[in-house]
Every structure is written in C-alpha cells, then in structure tokens.
Design an enzyme around this catalytic site. Structure first.
Site, short mmCIF file in Angstrom:
data_model
loop_
_atom_site.label_atom_id
_atom_site.label_comp_id
_atom_site.label_asym_id
_atom_site.label_seq_id
_atom_site.Cartn_x
_atom_site.Cartn_y
_atom_site.Cartn_z
N GLY A 8 0.86 -1.19 0.00
CA GLY A 8 0.00 0.00 0.00
C GLY A 8 0.89 1.23 0.00
N GLY A 11 -0.43 4.64 -0.86
CA GLY A 11 -1.69 5.02 -0.22
C GLY A 11 -1.46 6.10 0.83
N THR A 104 -8.04 -2.58 7.69
CA THR A 104 -9.32 -2.88 8.36
C THR A 104 -10.33 -3.37 7.33
OG1 THR A 104 -10.02 -0.59 8.06
CG2 THR A 104 -8.93 -1.13 10.16
N SER A 128 -3.49 -4.25 14.53
CA SER A 128 -4.32 -3.31 15.28
C SER A 128 -5.20 -2.48 14.34
CB SER A 128 -3.45 -2.37 16.13
OG SER A 128 -4.29 -1.46 16.81
N ASN A 130 -6.18 0.30 15.15
CA ASN A 130 -5.77 1.69 15.34
C ASN A 130 -4.48 1.72 16.16
OD1 ASN A 130 -5.68 4.52 16.00
ND2 ASN A 130 -7.84 4.59 15.43
N PHE A 131 -3.43 2.30 15.57
CA PHE A 131 -2.13 2.31 16.24
C PHE A 131 -1.91 3.58 17.07
CE2 PHE A 131 -1.31 -1.02 13.17
CZ PHE A 131 -0.51 -1.89 13.88
N HIS A 160 -15.13 9.57 9.11
CA HIS A 160 -13.85 9.52 8.37
C HIS A 160 -14.00 10.22 7.01
CE1 HIS A 160 -12.94 6.42 11.32
NE2 HIS A 160 -11.66 6.61 11.01
N LYS A 164 -12.53 6.66 2.46
CA LYS A 164 -12.47 5.41 3.23
C LYS A 164 -13.34 4.33 2.58
CE LYS A 164 -12.47 3.54 7.89
NZ LYS A 164 -11.27 2.75 7.59
N THR A 171 -11.84 0.73 14.00
CA THR A 171 -11.78 1.22 15.39
C THR A 171 -13.17 1.15 16.04
OG1 THR A 171 -10.04 2.71 14.67
CG2 THR A 171 -11.03 3.17 16.82
N1 LIG Z 1 -4.62 0.60 11.95
C1 LIG Z 1 -4.56 1.91 11.83
O1 LIG Z 1 -4.09 2.61 12.74
C2 LIG Z 1 -5.04 2.54 10.56
C3 LIG Z 1 -4.91 3.92 10.33
C4 LIG Z 1 -5.32 4.42 9.09
C5 LIG Z 1 -5.82 3.56 8.13
N2 LIG Z 1 -5.95 2.24 8.40
C6 LIG Z 1 -6.42 1.29 7.41
O2 LIG Z 1 -5.37 1.09 6.48
C7 LIG Z 1 -5.90 0.77 5.19
C8 LIG Z 1 -5.33 1.73 4.16
O3 LIG Z 1 -5.77 3.05 4.42
P1 LIG Z 1 -5.36 4.25 3.46
O4 LIG Z 1 -6.13 5.42 3.91
O5 LIG Z 1 -3.88 4.31 3.34
O6 LIG Z 1 -5.99 3.72 2.08
P2 LIG Z 1 -5.54 4.11 0.59
O7 LIG Z 1 -6.67 3.68 -0.29
O8 LIG Z 1 -5.07 5.50 0.52
O9 LIG Z 1 -4.26 3.17 0.37
C9 LIG Z 1 -4.33 1.80 0.13
C10 LIG Z 1 -3.31 1.49 -0.94
O10 LIG Z 1 -3.21 0.06 -1.08
C11 LIG Z 1 -3.00 -0.19 -2.46
N3 LIG Z 1 -3.28 -1.59 -2.76
C12 LIG Z 1 -4.45 -2.17 -3.12
N4 LIG Z 1 -4.28 -3.49 -3.32
C13 LIG Z 1 -2.97 -3.75 -3.07
C14 LIG Z 1 -2.19 -4.94 -3.10
N5 LIG Z 1 -2.73 -6.13 -3.44
N6 LIG Z 1 -0.88 -4.87 -2.74
C15 LIG Z 1 -0.33 -3.68 -2.41
N7 LIG Z 1 -1.03 -2.50 -2.39
C16 LIG Z 1 -2.33 -2.55 -2.71
C17 LIG Z 1 -3.92 0.81 -3.16
O11 LIG Z 1 -3.61 0.98 -4.53
C18 LIG Z 1 -3.70 2.05 -2.31
O12 LIG Z 1 -2.64 2.84 -2.82
C19 LIG Z 1 -7.43 0.84 5.35
O13 LIG Z 1 -7.93 -0.44 5.58
C20 LIG Z 1 -7.62 1.72 6.58
O14 LIG Z 1 -8.82 1.48 7.25
C21 LIG Z 1 -5.58 1.73 9.58
O1 LIG Z 2 -8.39 6.54 7.58
C1 LIG Z 2 -8.73 5.37 7.83
O2 LIG Z 2 -9.13 4.59 6.96
C2 LIG Z 2 -8.66 4.90 9.23
N1 LIG Z 2 -8.87 3.63 9.44
C3 LIG Z 2 -8.81 2.97 10.69
C4 LIG Z 2 -10.15 2.37 11.07
O3 LIG Z 2 -10.87 1.87 10.19
O4 LIG Z 2 -10.49 2.38 12.26
C5 LIG Z 2 -8.21 3.82 11.78
C6 LIG Z 2 -8.59 5.26 11.68
C7 LIG Z 2 -8.27 5.84 10.29
#
Ligand SMILES: NC(=O)c1ccc[n+]([C@@H]2O[C@H](COP(=O)([O-])OP(=O)(O)OC[C@H]3O[C@@H](n4cnc5c(N)ncnc54)[C@H](O)[C@@H]3O)[C@@H](O)[C@H]2O)c1
Ligand SMILES: O=C(O)C1=N[C@H](C(=O)O)CCC1
Length: 226
Positions: A8, A11, A104, A128, A130-131, A160, A164, A171
């Site tokens: 990703g 992303g 997620t 996690s 949410n980190f 959000h 998203k 979370t």
């Molecule tokens: N755990 C946390 O603290 C936290 C925080 C923010 C976001 N997230 C989660 O992280 C994920 C990504 O969020 P984002 O805002 O960066 O999304 P985003 O859409 O901006 O980025 C995701 C990226 O993954 C790429 N992708 C798709 N399929 C792929 C594959 N097979 N291999 C490699 N890359 C691939 C997409 O092209 C894109 O660039 C979501 O599920 C979001 O909910 C979690």
């Molecule tokens: O931006 C997002 O996408 C986020 N994803 C996580 C979630 O689904 O809880 C954490 C917060 C931001």
C-alpha cells in the site's frame, strides 16, 4: 538494521509509514508494493512520494513473492484493503517475514484466515485497527465506563474522510467488541424507520466526508435517575 517492506506504498498511510521509516536510523525500506497493474511500477518510491531518490523501485502485488525472496525484509507492513491484505499476508508469512497489519474491513472468515496463516508459518505479528496511543487509551476508558455505567445506553459514532473504503471503521468495530465482551448487548448498524431502541442495543453509526482523519465518539446516555 531492520529491513522493512510496505504494502500500500502509495496510499495515504503507506506514504506516511515510508516517511517514518526513512527518519529512523535503524530502519531501511527495502521494498514497496502497490496493486497489480499500477502505472508507477518500476519507478523510485522516494521520488514518487517526494522524498528524493531512495533506490527502491515500486513493485506490484504479483511480484511480491520474488521481491521478498530477493530483499529478505524483517518486517512486512500492510495498509491496503482487506481482500488484498489476506493474500499479501500469506505471501509474506510463507517467506517468514514478520507482520504489522493495520488494514481494516475484514470479514470474520478473513480474520480467521489471517490468524491461521500466522500460526501455520510461525511468524510474529502486530495487528491493530488503530495504532494511535490515544485511541488505545480510549479503548481502556470505554471498557471502564461500560463496566461502571452499567445501565447507561451506549451509542458509537465515527466519521472519516470520503475516501475510506470500509464502514464502520475498524476502530468503531473494536470499540463495539470491547463493549460486547463486557456487557450482553446486540449491535445495530444505523437506524431507519420504526426501530424503537431496545434496552440491550448498541448503535454503530458511520459518517463519511471531506478529509476527516478519523473521529470516534462513544456516548453513554443515562436517564437522569441515577
Ligand atoms: N490501523 C490503523 O491505525 C489505521 C490507520 C489508518 C488507516 N488504516 C487502514 O489502512 C488501510 C489503508 O488506508 P489508506 O487510507 O492508506 O488507504 P488508501 O486507499 O489511501 O491506500 C491503500 C493502498 O493500497 C493499495 N493496494 C491495493 N491493493 C494492493 C495490493 N494487493 N498490494 C499492495 N497495495 C495494494 C492501493 O492501490 C492504495 O494505494 C485501510 O484499511 C484503513 O482502514 C488503519
Ligand atoms: O483513515 C482510515 O481509513 C482509518 N482507518 C482505521 C479504522 O478503520 O479504524 C483507523 C482510523 C483511520
């Protein structure tokens, strides 16, 4: 030196994670992956995200197995989408790379599949929804209040950004899970029409718009008799 691969990579999160890796003295980005067919495949990741030349070319998901074999990372970080992540985790774990999973939106079956993959390949994993440190403290606060405010109604609201892909947020679902494991409740995802609130319900509501990074509100509503 801790060698890190990021899935990703271009992303919203991937870019931030790569910037953070580059700021650490003991970490090195060795691979970055995007979805199959990505138009920037083969270009320098640093140049793509405004960090200058890093000497690491963007790879795509179909090249993952070969690139992991060549670059031998210690850690594989996945912030992609649920369907992609399940597959990525399989490839990384089979190459004995430890995992950090922030993605997620998994189904229960996908979560099970990921845990089985981790166990089968005996790799370490941090997973996690949410980190953020503050949010992890918030989880503890919700647990405490759920136990303490026994007869208060609970509702969860999250908002959000418009990009998203999953709802409710991971979370919000984690908060719901914490409440559920401390109280006998039934989750209701949104309400419309005739749906009088039952005593043991917890409503989960997702809002989307603009560039909101992520807000989570948990309401404990009493009836004023306490
Ligand atoms: N755990 C946390 O603290 C936290 C925080 C923010 C976001 N997230 C989660 O992280 C994920 C990504 O969020 P984002 O805002 O960066 O999304 P985003 O859409 O901006 O980025 C995701 C990226 O993954 C790429 N992708 C798709 N399929 C792929 C594959 N097979 N291999 C490699 N890359 C691939 C997409 O092209 C894109 O660039 C979501 O599920 C979001 O909910 C979690
Ligand atoms: O931006 C997002 O996408 C986020 N994803 C996580 C979630 O689904 O809880 C954490 C917060 C931001």
């Amino acid at each position: 030196m801790i060698k890190v691969a990021v899935a990703g990579a271009l992303g919203r999160m991937g870019r931030e994670i790569i910037k953070a890796i580059c700021e650490q003295e003991d970490m090195k980005l060795v691979a970055g992956f995007e979805r199959k067919g990505h138009e920037d495949r083969g270009k320098d990741i640093g140049e793509l995200i405004g960090l200058g030349t890093l000497g690491v070319k963007l790879s795509t998901a179909d090249e993952m197995d070969n690139v992991l074999k060549e670059t031998k990372p210690d850690v594989f970080v996945d912030f992609t989408i649920a369907d992609a992540c399940v597959n990525n985790v399989k490839i990384a774990a089979e190459n004995k790379v430890n995992l950090v999973i922030g993605t997620t939106g998994f189904t229960e079956e996908q979560k099970k599949e990921i845990l089985e993959t981790i166990e089968k390949n005996n790799v370490a994993a941090v997973i996690s929804e949410n980190f953020a440190i503050g949010v992890n403290i918030f989880f503890k606060v919700v647990e405490f209040l759920t136990k303490y405010l026994k007869d208060y109604d609970i509702e969860i609201i999250e908002m959000h950004h418009r990009y998203k892909k999953d709802a409710p947020s991971g979370t919000a679902l984690k908060i719901a899970e914490i409440i559920k494991s401390n109280r006998d409740v039934e989750l209701v995802f949104g309400r419309y029409g005739k749906c009088e609130r039952k005593e043991n319900e917890v409503g989960v509501h997702a809002l989307r718009g603009g560039d909101v990074v992520g807000d989570h509100i948990v309401i404990f509503a009493g009836d004023g008799r306490g």
